[in-house]
Design a protein around this motif. Structure first.
Motif, PDB file in Angstrom:
ATOM      1  N   VAL A   1       0.828  -1.206   0.000  1.00  0.00           N
ATOM      2  CA  VAL A   1       0.000   0.000   0.000  1.00  0.00           C
ATOM      3  C   VAL A   1       0.867   1.262   0.000  1.00  0.00           C
ATOM      4  O   VAL A   1       2.071   1.203   0.251  1.00  0.00           O
ATOM      5  CB  VAL A   1      -1.014   0.024   1.182  1.00  0.00           C
ATOM      6  CG1 VAL A   1      -1.911  -1.199   1.158  1.00  0.00           C
ATOM      7  CG2 VAL A   1      -0.310   0.137   2.516  1.00  0.00           C
ATOM      8  N   ASN A   2       0.214   2.384  -0.287  1.00  0.00           N
ATOM      9  CA  ASN A   2       0.914   3.668  -0.353  1.00  0.00           C
ATOM     10  C   ASN A   2       1.680   4.006   0.921  1.00  0.00           C
ATOM     11  O   ASN A   2       1.155   3.796   2.009  1.00  0.00           O
ATOM     12  CB  ASN A   2      -0.135   4.768  -0.531  1.00  0.00           C
ATOM     13  CG  ASN A   2      -0.005   5.413  -1.863  1.00  0.00           C
ATOM     14  OD1 ASN A   2       0.745   4.945  -2.721  1.00  0.00           O
ATOM     15  ND2 ASN A   2      -0.719   6.513  -2.058  1.00  0.00           N
TER      16      ASN A   2
ATOM     17  N   LYS B   1       7.973   1.451  -0.721  1.00  0.00           N
ATOM     18  CA  LYS B   1       8.352   0.688  -1.919  1.00  0.00           C
ATOM     19  C   LYS B   1       9.422   1.427  -2.731  1.00  0.00           C
ATOM     20  O   LYS B   1      10.447   0.858  -3.075  1.00  0.00           O
ATOM     21  CB  LYS B   1       7.135   0.475  -2.843  1.00  0.00           C
ATOM     22  CG  LYS B   1       6.079  -0.449  -2.296  1.00  0.00           C
ATOM     23  CD  LYS B   1       4.931  -0.628  -3.286  1.00  0.00           C
ATOM     24  CE  LYS B   1       4.160   0.634  -3.577  1.00  0.00           C
ATOM     25  NZ  LYS B   1       3.481   1.223  -2.423  1.00  0.00           N
ATOM     26  N   THR B   2       9.134   2.695  -3.037  1.00  0.00           N
ATOM     27  CA  THR B   2      10.035   3.449  -3.906  1.00  0.00           C
ATOM     28  C   THR B   2      11.412   3.595  -3.262  1.00  0.00           C
ATOM     29  O   THR B   2      12.437   3.402  -3.919  1.00  0.00           O
ATOM     30  CB  THR B   2       9.408   4.834  -4.206  1.00  0.00           C
ATOM     31  OG1 THR B   2       8.060   4.613  -4.615  1.00  0.00           O
ATOM     32  CG2 THR B   2      10.147   5.569  -5.288  1.00  0.00           C
TER      33      THR B   2
ATOM     34  N   GLN C   1      10.865  10.634  -7.489  1.00  0.00           N
ATOM     35  CA  GLN C   1      11.675  10.053  -6.426  1.00  0.00           C
ATOM     36  C   GLN C   1      12.595   8.960  -6.993  1.00  0.00           C
ATOM     37  O   GLN C   1      13.779   8.914  -6.695  1.00  0.00           O
ATOM     38  CB  GLN C   1      10.711   9.379  -5.453  1.00  0.00           C
ATOM     39  CG  GLN C   1      10.973   9.534  -3.987  1.00  0.00           C
ATOM     40  CD  GLN C   1       9.770   8.930  -3.240  1.00  0.00           C
ATOM     41  OE1 GLN C   1       8.627   9.312  -3.489  1.00  0.00           O
ATOM     42  NE2 GLN C   1      10.013   7.988  -2.374  1.00  0.00           N
TER      43      GLN C   1
ATOM     44  N   THR D   1       9.885  -2.449   6.303  1.00  0.00           N
ATOM     45  CA  THR D   1      10.560  -1.152   6.403  1.00  0.00           C
ATOM     46  C   THR D   1      10.306  -0.495   7.768  1.00  0.00           C
ATOM     47  O   THR D   1       9.434  -0.929   8.521  1.00  0.00           O
ATOM     48  CB  THR D   1      10.022  -0.185   5.328  1.00  0.00           C
ATOM     49  OG1 THR D   1       8.623  -0.018   5.558  1.00  0.00           O
ATOM     50  CG2 THR D   1      10.268  -0.707   3.932  1.00  0.00           C
ATOM     51  N   LYS D   2      11.059   0.545   8.041  1.00  0.00           N
ATOM     52  CA  LYS D   2      10.871   1.430   9.194  1.00  0.00           C
ATOM     53  C   LYS D   2      10.991   0.715  10.542  1.00  0.00           C
ATOM     54  O   LYS D   2      10.329   1.108  11.499  1.00  0.00           O
ATOM     55  CB  LYS D   2       9.538   2.184   9.092  1.00  0.00           C
ATOM     56  CG  LYS D   2       9.336   2.843   7.727  1.00  0.00           C
ATOM     57  CD  LYS D   2       8.098   3.690   7.664  1.00  0.00           C
ATOM     58  CE  LYS D   2       7.688   3.964   6.234  1.00  0.00           C
ATOM     59  NZ  LYS D   2       6.490   4.716   6.086  1.00  0.00           N
TER      60      LYS D   2
ATOM     61  N   ASP E   1      13.339   1.008  12.286  1.00  0.00           N
ATOM     62  CA  ASP E   1      14.043   1.984  13.128  1.00  0.00           C
ATOM     63  C   ASP E   1      13.069   2.992  13.736  1.00  0.00           C
ATOM     64  O   ASP E   1      13.432   3.753  14.615  1.00  0.00           O
ATOM     65  CB  ASP E   1      15.060   2.756  12.280  1.00  0.00           C
ATOM     66  CG  ASP E   1      14.392   3.438  11.090  1.00  0.00           C
ATOM     67  OD1 ASP E   1      13.685   2.749  10.341  1.00  0.00           O
ATOM     68  OD2 ASP E   1      14.573   4.651  10.921  1.00  0.00           O
TER      69      ASP E   1
ATOM     70  N   LEU F   1      16.209  -0.157   8.024  1.00  0.00           N
ATOM     71  CA  LEU F   1      16.587   0.342   9.355  1.00  0.00           C
ATOM     72  C   LEU F   1      16.855   1.844   9.313  1.00  0.00           C
ATOM     73  O   LEU F   1      17.535   2.378  10.182  1.00  0.00           O
ATOM     74  CB  LEU F   1      17.838  -0.394   9.863  1.00  0.00           C
ATOM     75  CG  LEU F   1      17.712  -1.910  10.089  1.00  0.00           C
ATOM     76  CD1 LEU F   1      19.050  -2.505  10.499  1.00  0.00           C
ATOM     77  CD2 LEU F   1      16.666  -2.224  11.160  1.00  0.00           C
ATOM     78  N   GLY F   2      16.353   2.517   8.283  1.00  0.00           N
ATOM     79  CA  GLY F   2      16.568   3.956   8.157  1.00  0.00           C
ATOM     80  C   GLY F   2      16.293   4.393   6.738  1.00  0.00           C
ATOM     81  O   GLY F   2      15.944   3.566   5.883  1.00  0.00           O
TER      82      GLY F   2
HETATM   83  P1  GDP Z   1       5.812   4.162  -1.238  1.00  0.00           P
HETATM   84  O1  GDP Z   1       4.559   4.990  -1.342  1.00  0.00           O
HETATM   85  O2  GDP Z   1       5.497   2.777  -0.775  1.00  0.00           O
HETATM   86  O3  GDP Z   1       6.634   4.157  -2.478  1.00  0.00           O
HETATM   87  O4  GDP Z   1       6.685   4.808  -0.044  1.00  0.00           O
HETATM   88  P2  GDP Z   1       8.000   5.712  -0.111  1.00  0.00           P
HETATM   89  O5  GDP Z   1       9.145   4.928  -0.651  1.00  0.00           O
HETATM   90  O6  GDP Z   1       7.684   6.998  -0.765  1.00  0.00           O
HETATM   91  O7  GDP Z   1       8.299   5.911   1.445  1.00  0.00           O
HETATM   92  C1  GDP Z   1       7.449   6.626   2.310  1.00  0.00           C
HETATM   93  C2  GDP Z   1       8.287   7.260   3.411  1.00  0.00           C
HETATM   94  O8  GDP Z   1       8.870   6.254   4.223  1.00  0.00           O
HETATM   95  C3  GDP Z   1       9.454   8.086   2.901  1.00  0.00           C
HETATM   96  O9  GDP Z   1       9.536   9.277   3.665  1.00  0.00           O
HETATM   97  C4  GDP Z   1      10.671   7.217   3.144  1.00  0.00           C
HETATM   98  O10 GDP Z   1      11.844   7.972   3.333  1.00  0.00           O
HETATM   99  C5  GDP Z   1      10.254   6.507   4.403  1.00  0.00           C
HETATM  100  N1  GDP Z   1      10.974   5.222   4.587  1.00  0.00           N
HETATM  101  C6  GDP Z   1      11.071   4.186   3.735  1.00  0.00           C
HETATM  102  N2  GDP Z   1      11.791   3.175   4.276  1.00  0.00           N
HETATM  103  C7  GDP Z   1      12.147   3.581   5.536  1.00  0.00           C
HETATM  104  C8  GDP Z   1      12.893   2.973   6.620  1.00  0.00           C
HETATM  105  O11 GDP Z   1      13.370   1.823   6.571  1.00  0.00           O
HETATM  106  N3  GDP Z   1      13.049   3.720   7.752  1.00  0.00           N
HETATM  107  C9  GDP Z   1      12.522   4.983   7.873  1.00  0.00           C
HETATM  108  N4  GDP Z   1      12.711   5.634   9.020  1.00  0.00           N
HETATM  109  N5  GDP Z   1      11.815   5.571   6.880  1.00  0.00           N
HETATM  110  C10 GDP Z   1      11.635   4.889   5.724  1.00  0.00           C
END
Ligand code: GDP
Length: 396
Positions: free
Chosen positions: A203-204, A208-209, A241, A347-348, A350, A374-375
């Motif tokens: 999901v959004n 992913k990106t 992005q 993801t996330k 951290d 992890l970031g």
């Molecule tokens: P998408 O809509 O699934 O493509 O999500 P994005 O790749 O745009 O990510 C959404 C937000 O999550 C962005 O601000 C990323 O920097 C943040 N993000 C992604 N992976 C991580 C992670 O492992 N840790 C942290 N803290 N932020 C993350």
């Protein structure tokens, strides 16, 4: 490399300039026997020092202008910088990044030596497991296992109890639902003449990106030719992005129009990849759509298109946001059946995540967690390491 050369030139210039202003420099130069006329021309204190234009500088000549001591200082500084750079490329440590998960077992750790393993202690363990987000099913499973060990007199003290919890959680992570060893490897090879494609679904906002960008950086650094397919046509920013990550990593990118057909973008990307002998296609997909078409139906279509020659889908990675806790498990269930996920990127970890959701995903869905975030930085996506993860969870 260019940056390093520029840095060396600057350091040498500064060092030489400092020397040039020091009284008695000429005597010292003579003592080390390295003065050349060229160096005097560059920095002659007596003649009024002027810096030559960088392109006129002969590095070897300038090195000669330094005394041994200063030269060694410059080299030592260089080595320290390189070591720092190497260090910054070290993968992040789980313990350091899982800040929110740490300390969940601290009240039990406070009585490590206690030999009393009563209902009070077991109740505390149960609460700690639930607050770590491992889920009710996993908590029940672990509690049953430690209760029977306690009843059999196998646990001497609270330390032993925590050791049993660790072993139980590791066993849950090591085996899949059928009792087979979990395979967390990523499939990089496709049948002869085909290009491996990894699809990223979820999901959004789950990441992913960003995950694709981090992977593109890592894969390109290992010498693989990577092509990015910007299949998230719902979010205009997703394409931009990804274009930024493509610039950073040197990976090629195929983008479509905002609101366009994601399958068309993936189709074009795969045709291009086939023609250009690309090693790996990383395809982003939308987490939402402009049209009323069902998202999961659209993703199935993207998958079918990506699997047509010369493409071959070797991974469908479900990206989940660990901060959403058990909700991530619900999402995983919905996506994994529809698109045939081969693994999870969590993801996330951290962030505000409690981390235990990793265990729940493995146990309740039978999907291997292959990578964890992890970031936000390029180096912050790492292969999932069950032992490091469980230790970060249980240790203070
Ligand atoms: P998408 O809509 O699934 O493509 O999500 P994005 O790749 O745009 O990510 C959404 C937000 O999550 C962005 O601000 C990323 O920097 C943040 N993000 C992604 N992976 C991580 C992670 O492992 N840790 C942290 N803290 N932020 C993350």
């Amino acid at each position: 490399m260019t940056a390093l050369i520029v840095l060396v030139v600057v350091l040498v210039l500064v060092g030489a300039a400092v020397l040039a202003f020091r009284p008695g420099r000429k005597a010292k130069d003579a003592a080390v026997g390295s003065t050349t006329t060229a160096s005097s021309d560059f920095f002659d204190a007596d003649a009024g020092t002027t810096l030559a234009e960088p392109d006129e500088i002969d590095l070897e000549v300038n090195e000669g202008a330094l005394d041994e001591e200063t030269f060694e200082e410059v080299i030592a500084g260089e080595e320290a910088l390189l070591a720092e750079e190497r260090e910054s490329r070290e993968p992040p440590a789980y313990r350091e990044r899982l800040s929110r998960s740490r300390g969940l077992f601290s009240s039990l750790r406070g009585r490590l030596g206690s030999t009393k393993i009563d209902e009070d202690v077991l109740g505390e363990l149960e609460a700690s497991l639930l607050s770590a987000d491992v889920g009710v099913g996993t908590t029940d499973h672990v509690m049953d296992a430690v209760r029977s060990k306690a009843a059999a007199g196998e646990l001497d003290d609270v330390g032993g109890l925590l050791g049993a919890v660790r072993a139980e959680l590791l066993a849950l992570l090591a085996l899949d639902v059928d009792g087979n060893e979990v395979d967390r490897s990523l499939a990089r090879s496709a049948p002869a003449g085909r290009v491996p494609v990894w699809l990223f679904v979820g999901v959004n906002g789950v990441g992913k990106t960003t995950t694709i960008g981090k992977l593109a950086t890592a894969e390109a650094a290992e010498g693989r030719r990577v092509l990015l397919a910007a299949g998230d046509t719902f979010r205009a920013a997703a394409g931009d992005q990804l274009a930024l990550w493509s610039e950073r990593s040197g990976a090629e990118i195929v983008k479509g129009d905002e609101g366009g057909d994601p399958s068309a973008v993936v189709f074009d990307a795969i045709q291009r990849a086939g023609a250009r002998k690309v090693d790996l296609v990383l395809a982003d997909t939308a987490g939402r759509l402009h049209t009323k078409v069902n998202l999961l139906e659209e993703l199935k279509k993207v998958r079918r298109v990506a699997d047509r020659e010369p493409g071959s889908v070797t991974e469908v990675l479900l990206v989940l946001d660990a901060t959403t806790g058990q909700n991530a498990v619900v999402q995983a269930r919905q996506f994994s059946d529809a698109v045939g996920a081969t693994g999870v990127v969590l993801t996330k970890l951290d962030g505000t995540a409690r981390g235990g959701v990793v265990v729940a995903i493995g146990r309740e869905l039978g999907l291997p967690v292959k990578l964890v975030g992890l970031g936000e930085g390029p180096g912050d996506l790492v292969p999932f390491d069950a032992e490091a993860f469980i230790d970060a969870l249980l240790e203070p």
